[in-house]
Design a protein around this motif. Structure first.
Motif, PDB file in Angstrom:
ATOM      1  N   THR A  44       0.853  -1.191   0.000  1.00  0.00           N
ATOM      2  CA  THR A  44       0.000   0.000   0.000  1.00  0.00           C
ATOM      3  C   THR A  44       0.886   1.236   0.000  1.00  0.00           C
ATOM      4  O   THR A  44       1.768   1.391   0.844  1.00  0.00           O
ATOM      5  N   ALA A  76      -2.308   5.691  -1.295  1.00  0.00           N
ATOM      6  CA  ALA A  76      -3.289   4.700  -0.830  1.00  0.00           C
ATOM      7  C   ALA A  76      -3.618   3.637  -1.878  1.00  0.00           C
ATOM      8  O   ALA A  76      -4.421   2.742  -1.620  1.00  0.00           O
ATOM      9  N   SER A  77      -3.003   3.715  -3.057  1.00  0.00           N
ATOM     10  CA  SER A  77      -3.187   2.647  -4.040  1.00  0.00           C
ATOM     11  C   SER A  77      -2.316   1.458  -3.640  1.00  0.00           C
ATOM     12  O   SER A  77      -1.478   1.553  -2.735  1.00  0.00           O
ATOM     13  N   THR A  78      -2.519   0.339  -4.301  1.00  0.00           N
ATOM     14  CA  THR A  78      -1.723  -0.856  -3.989  1.00  0.00           C
ATOM     15  C   THR A  78      -1.049  -1.384  -5.248  1.00  0.00           C
ATOM     16  O   THR A  78      -1.508  -1.142  -6.371  1.00  0.00           O
TER      17      THR A  78
END
Length: 223
Positions: A44, A76-78
């Motif tokens: 993350t 906050a992206s993965t």
């Protein structure tokens, strides 16, 4: 032993790190990710937790290349950990600022949008009846002249037009002593004020101030 033996290879999964780079930030600290991610693990992406700042720019996430040519990684992206350590570089969008021109009763001058560190395009000088334009200043108190060739924009600004009275003089009515009355309208186009009497010469064409009805613009107020 008494039979064939098969030996099987054993594998330890590799772990990798994620490092954050401020990429020319001028203050703040980069986030720290202390996790060792195994190959294939989900990562993350951290936010700008250390309040990174780059003067004149706005933070806009991360990228796998400093110049932004890699893969974008939004906060906050993965993503899935691959087979090597990952460095994520802060991305910065240059700020744009508004330059307004206050002509102080003169003709209107359009505002400009200028990027941080850019220069203002010098506009056409405004006009104001009976006044001479004296340049654009950084303050309404006219302390510092804006130099278009050198000064750069670092925030929203208002530039102020400075005006100098361009006094008009004229010879008009005959006074009690028979001389022409010398008029001065100051900076008011609709108000003329008699200042003193001047003797009428025998030949009006030789008068230093001209003849009746002729307007003479005073350059500096001296005679």
């Amino acid at each position: 032993g008494t039979s064939n033996v098969t030996l099987y290879a054993q594998w330890n999964i590799n772990s990798y790190t994620v490092t954050y780079d401020g990429n020319e930030s001028t203050s703040g600290t980069v986030p720290t990710d202390s996790v060792d991610y195994e190959y294939g693990a989900e990562v993350t992406v951290l936010g700008n937790t250390g309040s990174l700042v780059k003067t004149g720019y706005t933070f806009d996430g991360w990228n796998t290349k400093a110049d932004g040519s890699g893969t974008d990684r939004a906060v906050a992206s993965t993503f899935t950990m691959g087979t090597s350590n990952v460095t994520l570089y802060a991305q910065w969008n240059i700020n744009s600022y508004t330059v307004n021109f206050d002509s102080h009763d003169g003709s209107a001058v359009a505002s400009q949008t200028v990027e941080y560190g850019g220069k203002v395009t010098k506009p056409t000088d405004p006009t104001l009846t009976n006044y001479t334009f004296g340049g654009w200043y950084k303050e309404s108190t006219y302390n510092n002249l804006w130099v278009f060739a050198n000064d750069t924009v670092t925030s929203d600004i208002i530039l102020h037009a400075k005006w100098t009275c361009a006094t008009l003089y004229a010879l008009r009515d005959i006074g009690p002593a028979g001389g022409r009355i010398f008029y001065d309208n100051g900076c008011y186009s609709d108000v003329w004020k008699g200042q003193y009497l001047e003797a009428a010469p025998s030949d009006c064409t030789s008068a230093p101030w001209g003849c009746e009805g002729i307007l003479i613009r005073g350059a500096d107020g001296t005679f």
